[in-house]
Design a protein around this motif. Structure first.
Motif, PDB file in Angstrom:
ATOM      1  N   THR A   1       0.853  -1.177   0.000  1.00 30.47           N
ATOM      2  CA  THR A   1       0.000   0.000   0.000  1.00 30.47           C
ATOM      3  C   THR A   1       0.895   1.235   0.000  1.00 30.47           C
ATOM      4  O   THR A   1       2.044   1.166   0.441  1.00 30.47           O
ATOM      5  CB  THR A   1      -0.930   0.019   1.231  1.00 30.47           C
ATOM      6  OG1 THR A   1      -1.759   1.178   1.175  1.00 30.47           O
ATOM      7  CG2 THR A   1      -0.130   0.049   2.532  1.00 30.47           C
ATOM      8  N   ASP A   2       0.367   2.339  -0.499  1.00 30.64           N
ATOM      9  CA  ASP A   2       1.159   3.569  -0.537  1.00 30.64           C
ATOM     10  C   ASP A   2       0.675   4.597   0.469  1.00 30.64           C
ATOM     11  O   ASP A   2       1.138   5.734   0.479  1.00 30.64           O
ATOM     12  CB  ASP A   2       1.141   4.184  -1.941  1.00 30.64           C
ATOM     13  CG  ASP A   2      -0.245   4.688  -2.342  1.00 30.64           C
ATOM     14  OD1 ASP A   2      -1.233   4.369  -1.641  1.00 30.64           O
ATOM     15  OD2 ASP A   2      -0.343   5.397  -3.361  1.00 30.64           O
ATOM     16  N   HIS A   3      -0.295   4.203   1.319  1.00 31.78           N
ATOM     17  CA  HIS A   3      -0.837   5.169   2.272  1.00 31.78           C
ATOM     18  C   HIS A   3      -1.197   4.480   3.585  1.00 31.78           C
ATOM     19  O   HIS A   3      -1.270   3.256   3.668  1.00 31.78           O
ATOM     20  CB  HIS A   3      -2.078   5.858   1.697  1.00 31.78           C
ATOM     21  CG  HIS A   3      -3.225   4.927   1.470  1.00 31.78           C
ATOM     22  ND1 HIS A   3      -3.383   4.211   0.300  1.00 31.78           N
ATOM     23  CD2 HIS A   3      -4.268   4.571   2.272  1.00 31.78           C
ATOM     24  CE1 HIS A   3      -4.469   3.467   0.383  1.00 31.78           C
ATOM     25  NE2 HIS A   3      -5.019   3.666   1.566  1.00 31.78           N
ATOM     26  N   CYS A   4      -1.399   5.289   4.590  1.00 30.45           N
ATOM     27  CA  CYS A   4      -1.880   4.825   5.893  1.00 30.45           C
ATOM     28  C   CYS A   4      -3.251   5.441   6.161  1.00 30.45           C
ATOM     29  O   CYS A   4      -3.563   6.526   5.675  1.00 30.45           O
ATOM     30  CB  CYS A   4      -0.927   5.239   7.015  1.00 30.45           C
ATOM     31  SG  CYS A   4       0.726   4.557   6.906  1.00 30.45           S
ATOM     32  N   GLU A   5      -4.042   4.737   6.941  1.00 31.20           N
ATOM     33  CA  GLU A   5      -5.275   5.302   7.468  1.00 31.20           C
ATOM     34  C   GLU A   5      -4.969   5.833   8.863  1.00 31.20           C
ATOM     35  O   GLU A   5      -4.495   5.085   9.724  1.00 31.20           O
ATOM     36  CB  GLU A   5      -6.373   4.244   7.549  1.00 31.20           C
ATOM     37  CG  GLU A   5      -6.799   3.686   6.203  1.00 31.20           C
ATOM     38  CD  GLU A   5      -7.883   2.622   6.349  1.00 31.20           C
ATOM     39  OE1 GLU A   5      -8.258   2.315   7.505  1.00 31.20           O
ATOM     40  OE2 GLU A   5      -8.337   2.098   5.323  1.00 31.20           O
ATOM     41  N   LEU A   6      -5.202   7.107   9.080  1.00 32.42           N
ATOM     42  CA  LEU A   6      -4.902   7.732  10.368  1.00 32.42           C
ATOM     43  C   LEU A   6      -6.186   8.015  11.129  1.00 32.42           C
ATOM     44  O   LEU A   6      -7.114   8.630  10.595  1.00 32.42           O
ATOM     45  CB  LEU A   6      -4.148   9.051  10.168  1.00 32.42           C
ATOM     46  CG  LEU A   6      -2.787   8.989   9.476  1.00 32.42           C
ATOM     47  CD1 LEU A   6      -2.177  10.382   9.438  1.00 32.42           C
ATOM     48  CD2 LEU A   6      -1.859   8.021  10.179  1.00 32.42           C
ATOM     49  N   TYR A   7      -6.220   7.567  12.371  1.00 33.44           N
ATOM     50  CA  TYR A   7      -7.326   7.875  13.271  1.00 33.44           C
ATOM     51  C   TYR A   7      -6.728   8.535  14.505  1.00 33.44           C
ATOM     52  O   TYR A   7      -5.663   8.120  14.982  1.00 33.44           O
ATOM     53  CB  TYR A   7      -8.079   6.607  13.679  1.00 33.44           C
ATOM     54  CG  TYR A   7      -8.969   6.045  12.596  1.00 33.44           C
ATOM     55  CD1 TYR A   7     -10.352   6.153  12.680  1.00 33.44           C
ATOM     56  CD2 TYR A   7      -8.420   5.417  11.484  1.00 33.44           C
ATOM     57  CE1 TYR A   7     -11.175   5.641  11.677  1.00 33.44           C
ATOM     58  CE2 TYR A   7      -9.229   4.902  10.475  1.00 33.44           C
ATOM     59  CZ  TYR A   7     -10.603   5.019  10.579  1.00 33.44           C
ATOM     60  OH  TYR A   7     -11.411   4.522   9.588  1.00 33.44           O
TER      61      TYR A   7
END
Length: 561
Positions: free
Chosen positions: A235-241
């Motif tokens: 993947t090229d991104h993260c999910e940020l919470y």
């Protein structure tokens, strides 16, 4: 029925021993959040490595029971754990048994357990043992375990880094990894290969960040790693919470964030949504670019013994060493480089105050006086220092040309650029910036001024690294990535910046860096780029927060070791 497998007995396990190895146990609400995300079917096979007192196994058992009741399925999942200490494992099984749950716990060093990729979910809170206490056979086994996945960890890596990699190898394809980790995952260089591993091997990488402390009485900052789809990456991104605390987790809202590269620091993920949006706007439209676009940042000269090689004018006179055998230098350290310019007059004042403004460096055959000084060094074994003994002759320090700008690399507040108007050489206590020929005049005139903006100050916290005592350290390769105003932006604001220079100099002389930044922000960010007051405020607040976080981490004696 609960089961414990004990291939080896580890002896008593006291609270003090658990603290020493970083075994801080997790609040049940946090376990529930991770487990509810990770376990999705009543027949999931679940592993908790380093299970301690089975906080995650208890939560997992309850989750499986709820899923089984809801599905009316005869299939039942299984719970497995690994724990180093038999006393903790026995206690964990007692807790599970009392709650009517079944599990198998193996007493062993997790790093010696051969990974079999069969688990649907691996959950837990790995021990946080820093490299100072993580040595010998323990470190060797951990690094070997990580190497099974092709991840090479340095000797500075803490125990959790190898745990992340080794835990993932127990997952089936598509499996899920839910771990409570130190926020070092985002910020430290030794975690670069762990970050790369996560983004290359998982389809989804989710990070849950907290603005408040999670563990009572422990000031270690943590992040939740929720990685889904093992061996279905990259993947090229993260999910940020982001959540305020554990109770706030159900209200956490996510956003997407793309790091510059998988292995690059993820410190920018700590920024608020507003600050991150402003940073991305400034960089994506070319108003700010990397310092490398202006020129190259390099290390200074390494003497091997600054006390011997550096001289004040009085020292040189006392030893009879003339200027022909001396090199003019910026004295060791960087306290004197906190202004916009390092002038010849400033250099002379330092020499008059007995600072080491000269470097002993005969360019050819030494004079009799220099020979005598060389002999005095050999009498006290200066020539046996590593950097001295590997060069010939040992007393001739390799030359580095005078830089256009100096960049401080150990900073209590923020890295500073200072124009080298004195045209002196520098040692490795500061970095030198060598500007591109076509940008040299503009860079020497404007870059130290223009870099005092909230965007660059904030970015320094994300590209640099926290060091002992809360210092911010920035290496040349990190400095290359530091966002600074573009040459076009600075040249367009030249007259305003030069008029502001006296005000900036006074603010810096009084240690008021934020006051200086407000002046530059008004010129560059507000008047030239049209940022709203709320956008500038978001940058300033984010900088203040990261700065305070760094200082607090460096000053706090209660951090997990």
């Amino acid at each position: 029925m609960a089961h414990v497998s004990t291939p080896s007995v580890r002896g008593d396990d006291t609270a003090e021993q658990r603290k020493a190895r970083g075994a801080f146990f997790t609040p049940s609400a946090l376990c529930d959040y991770v487990v509810d995300w990770a376990i999705r079917s009543a027949d999931d096979l679940v592993l908790e490595p380093s299970c301690g007192e089975a906080a995650f196994l208890v939560s997992a058992a309850q989750r499986l029971a709820r899923l089984q009741a809801a599905s009316a399925s005869p299939a039942a999942g299984e719970l497995h754990g690994v724990e180093l200490h038999e006393d903790s494992a026995t206690h964990a099984l007692g807790v599970l048994r009392a709650a009517g749950h079944d599990a198998r716990v193996r007493v062993d060093d997790f790093f010696t357990v051969e990974p079999h990729p069969v688990y649907d979910a691996v959950v837990g809170n790995p021990p946080y043992v820093r490299y100072q206490g993580f040595s010998g056979d323990n470190r060797t086994r951990a690094r070997a375990a990580a190497m099974r996945a092709g991840v090479s960890l340095t000797g500075l890596a803490s125990s959790w880094a190898a745990f992340v990699v080794h835990s993932a190898l127990f997952l089936r394809p598509g499996g899920r990894l839910g771990l409570v980790l130190p926020a070092e995952l985002l910020t430290v260089n030794y975690a670069a290969e762990v970050r790369r591993f996560l983004m290359e091997r998982f389809r989804v990488v989710r990070l849950v960040l907290f603005t408040e402390r999670v563990f009572p009485g422990v000031l270690e900052e943590v992040v939740l790693l929720l990685a889904d789809g093992f061996d279905e990456g990259p993947t090229d991104h993260c999910e940020l919470y982001q959540a305020r605390n554990v109770a706030d987790l159900p209200q956490a809202v996510g956003r997407l964030w793309r790091p510059v590269a998988p292995e690059s620091k993820w410190t920018a993920s700590l920024l608020s949504t507003d600050a991150l949006a402003t940073v991305e706007r400034l960089t994506e439209h070319g108003q700010f670019g990397a310092l490398l676009e202006w020129g190259e940042t390099t290390l200074g000269m390494v003497t091997g013994n600054n006390r011997y090689f550096t001289m004040s004018p009085a020292d040189a006179e006392r030893h009879g060493i003339g200027e022909a055998e001396l090199l003019r230098i910026s004295p060791p350290g960087s306290r004197h480089l906190r202004k916009l310019t390092f002038s010849r007059a400033a250099w002379q004042r330092l020499g008059a105050a007995d600072s080491g403004t000269y470097l002993f460096r005969p360019p050819g055959a030494p004079t009799p006086e220099a020979k005598q000084y060389i002999a005095s060094g050999e009498a006290v074994d200066v020539h046996h220092a590593y950097k001295c003994r590997v060069r010939n002759p040992w007393w001739r320090v390799p030359l580095v040309p005078p830089a256009d700008l100096f960049l401080t690399y150990m900073n209590a507040d923020t890295p500073r650029l200072s124009t080298n108007r004195a045209r002196v050489h520098h040692l490795n206590s500061v970095h030198g910036v060598y500007l591109r020929p076509e940008l040299r005049t503009a860079g020497m005139d404007l870059l130290p001024i223009g870099s005092l903006n909230s965007m660059t100050l904030l970015s320094a916290e994300t590209v640099g690294r926290a060091y002992g005592g809360g210092m911010l350290k920035i290496e040349p390769k990190e400095a290359d990535l530091l966002p600074v105003p573009s040459s076009e932006l600075l040249l367009s604001a030249r007259s305003e910046l030069m008029r502001a220079k006296p005000h900036l100099s006074r603010a810096l002389a009084n240690g008021r860096v934020t006051d200086a930044a407000e002046i530059v922000d008004e010129v560059l960010l507000v008047r030239r780029l049209g940022l709203k007051a709320t956008e500038v405020a978001a940058l300033r607040e984010a900088h203040a927060e990261l700065n305070a976080r760094r200082v607090a981490r460096g000053a706090d004696p209660r951090r997990v070791r």
